[in-house]
Motif scaffolding. Structure first.
Motif, short mmCIF file in Angstrom:
data_model
loop_
_atom_site.label_atom_id
_atom_site.label_comp_id
_atom_site.label_asym_id
_atom_site.label_seq_id
_atom_site.Cartn_x
_atom_site.Cartn_y
_atom_site.Cartn_z
N LEU A 1 -44.26 86.30 113.12
CA LEU A 1 -43.45 85.57 112.86
C LEU A 1 -42.46 86.07 113.41
O LEU A 1 -41.17 85.34 113.84
CB LEU A 1 -42.95 86.30 111.39
N LEU A 2 -42.53 87.19 113.88
CA LEU A 2 -41.30 88.29 114.91
C LEU A 2 -41.13 87.08 115.73
O LEU A 2 -40.11 87.44 116.71
CB LEU A 2 -42.00 89.64 114.75
N LEU A 3 -41.72 87.02 117.01
CA LEU A 3 -41.95 85.89 117.37
C LEU A 3 -41.56 84.69 117.93
O LEU A 3 -40.44 84.10 118.59
CB LEU A 3 -43.55 85.88 118.63
N ARG A 4 -42.28 84.10 116.53
CA ARG A 4 -40.87 82.95 116.37
C ARG A 4 -39.53 82.80 115.12
O ARG A 4 -39.47 81.81 115.74
CB ARG A 4 -42.27 82.43 114.84
N LYS A 5 -39.38 83.90 115.32
CA LYS A 5 -37.85 84.16 115.01
C LYS A 5 -37.02 83.59 116.11
O LYS A 5 -36.24 82.93 115.55
CB LYS A 5 -37.69 85.13 114.28
N ARG A 6 -38.26 84.44 116.85
CA ARG A 6 -36.80 84.38 118.86
C ARG A 6 -37.40 83.70 119.19
O ARG A 6 -36.29 82.55 120.16
CB ARG A 6 -37.14 85.51 119.31
N ILE A 7 -38.93 82.34 119.25
CA ILE A 7 -39.06 82.12 119.95
C ILE A 7 -38.93 80.27 119.37
O ILE A 7 -40.09 80.12 118.68
CB ILE A 7 -40.06 81.98 121.10
#
Length: 429
Positions: A158-164
């Motif tokens: 989730l932390l990666l998808r929030k940025r990408i």
């Protein structure tokens, strides 16, 4: 011994391929046996559509409120519909194998068994317990974001998808460990990552055969190129912003469930001396600090060796004033410079390890005692020269400059053979 081993392996193979039957009581017994008769295995008997119904779950793995509101409550209220449309499930699985049902129970699912039905329905009602998202203690940043990865795999993705927020961000899941059943995810951008790198990493990961997998460090040791190298060959980080920047460069991220540290591959040497702050400051400032970090790497490896070479072989290279000061400090020291350096480096490592293992208040006291009391005492006792204390202190500070602690540790360890070479051959060593 071989007879018992072969017999047990044959039994395990039979159990793994065992199928559910139409007898609900026999199914419960087989599932309970598969879980080694564990006492946190719970069964709730009910009636649904005039059939016997049993809900199986592990008491330690489920959320009681979710179980009651999403499974038990709807089954009691609605008795004339299909079980799939009655339960409130974000994830519903069907299986007829005992081993697969057992795996689902261990992952936080509850299993619904019906009379005269050899298919088990598993509904996720797990308890997701995790610590809050906060900045990693060992990767502080001044101008970057202040969140960090946690021990939950879904939260880290989730932390990666929030940025990408791109459909090209691809996630592939693997499961490893015959006992631990640990999930590992490989994350990359479809059109940016090198296809050959993806295939090679996937080949190495899928070739792993382990009983348990608990951390990303174990994955690194299994798939790295040079297992005997002292330097880290994969970048380890707990910062989502750092991982995101490398994903945008075409790198591949490996995330292990239960470990907040993620791996970034492939990587180069210079990446270990880059900081997230470098991207948020003017290029002149970031270039200067990167140069300082590279210089610190050279200092942490070579400064004690340079001092040993000068004192032992090349004292004429120093100005008279500095040479006189060094000679005076060495006059009453009974040990050669190599032994001095080795002793002080080992004491430094002992203090560092003690400060890591002890509680924070005591660790601060150890640092003060080690840095002041012991340092002053060994100099006054003429066991170590003042100059050597300065050299080892500068070496320690330089090794701690590295943004990735593993690189600093490798640099300090590499200093030992360099010191031996310098004591034998001087500057040539």
């Amino acid at each position: 011994m071989s007879f018992f081993k072969n017999k047990s392996s044959q039994n395990s193979q039979v159990n793994e391929s065992e199928q559910l039957t139409n007898d609900i009581n026999k199914n419960i017994q087989m599932i309970h046996k598969h879980l080694c008769q564990t006492e946190d295995f719970k069964t709730k008997h009910m009636t649904f559509n005039n059939k016997k119904c049993a809900i199986l779950f592990l008491d330690s793995m489920v959320n009681k409120e979710n179980l009651q509101s999403n499974v038990i409550g709807p089954i009691i209220e609605m008795k004339s519909r299909e079980i799939e449309s009655v339960v409130k499930a974000t994830e519903l699985n069907f299986s007829s194998e005992i081993s697969e049902v057992g795996t689902r129970l261990l992952e936080g699912f509850c299993t619904i068994l019906l009379e005269n039905d050899a298919i088990a329905k598993s509904v996720f009602v797990g308890e997701i317990a995790m610590r809050s998202i906060e900045e990693p203690a060992n990767e502080r940043s001044i101008t970057s974001s202040h969140d960090g990865f946690v021990e939950n795999l879904s939260t880290n993705i989730l932390l990666l998808r929030k940025r990408i927020k791109s459909p090209q961000l691809k996630v592939k899941y693997f499961t490893f460990g015959k006992i631990s059943n640990t999930r590992v995810s490989m994350v990359f951008l479809e059109k940016l990552a090198n296809k050959k790198n993806i295939e090679e990493i996937e080949r190495r990961i899928t070739s792993m055969e382990v009983d348990q997998l608990l951390s990303s460090g174990e994955v690194e040791q299994y798939i790295e190129d040079n297992p005997y190298s002292m330097f880290p060959q994969m970048l380890t980080t707990e910062r989502p912003d750092r991982a995101t920047s490398y994903l945008m460069e075409g790198k591949i991220v490996l995330i292990v469930d239960g470990d907040p540290r993620i791996l970034i591959v492939p990587i180069t040497f210079f990446a270990f001396y880059q900081s997230p702050d470098d991207y948020n400051t003017r290029w002149q400032i970031s270039t200067f600090f990167r140069f300082i970090r590279f210089l610190s790497f050279i200092i942490s490896i070579s400064l004690p060796a340079i001092y040993i070479a000068i004192v032992s072989f090349h004292s004429e290279q120093l100005p008279i004033g500095i040479l006189y000061s060094i000679k005076v400090s060495l006059e009453y020291v009974p040990f050669p410079p190599l032994l001095e350096a080795f002793a002080m480096q080992i004491i430094l490592e002992l203090l560092k390890e003690a400060s890591i293992r002890l509680p924070t208040p005591i660790a601060q006291t150890i640092g003060i005692v080690g840095g002041l009391v012991i340092g002053t005492a060994v100099v006054q006792a003429n066991l170590v020269s003042n100059t050597m204390i300065v050299v080892i202190g500068l070496t320690a500070i330089a090794s701690f400059v590295a943004p990735i602690s593993g690189m600093g540790t490798s640099a300090r360890l590499l200093g030992f053979p360099v010191m031996i070479a310098a004591s034998c051959f001087g500057f040539f060593g």
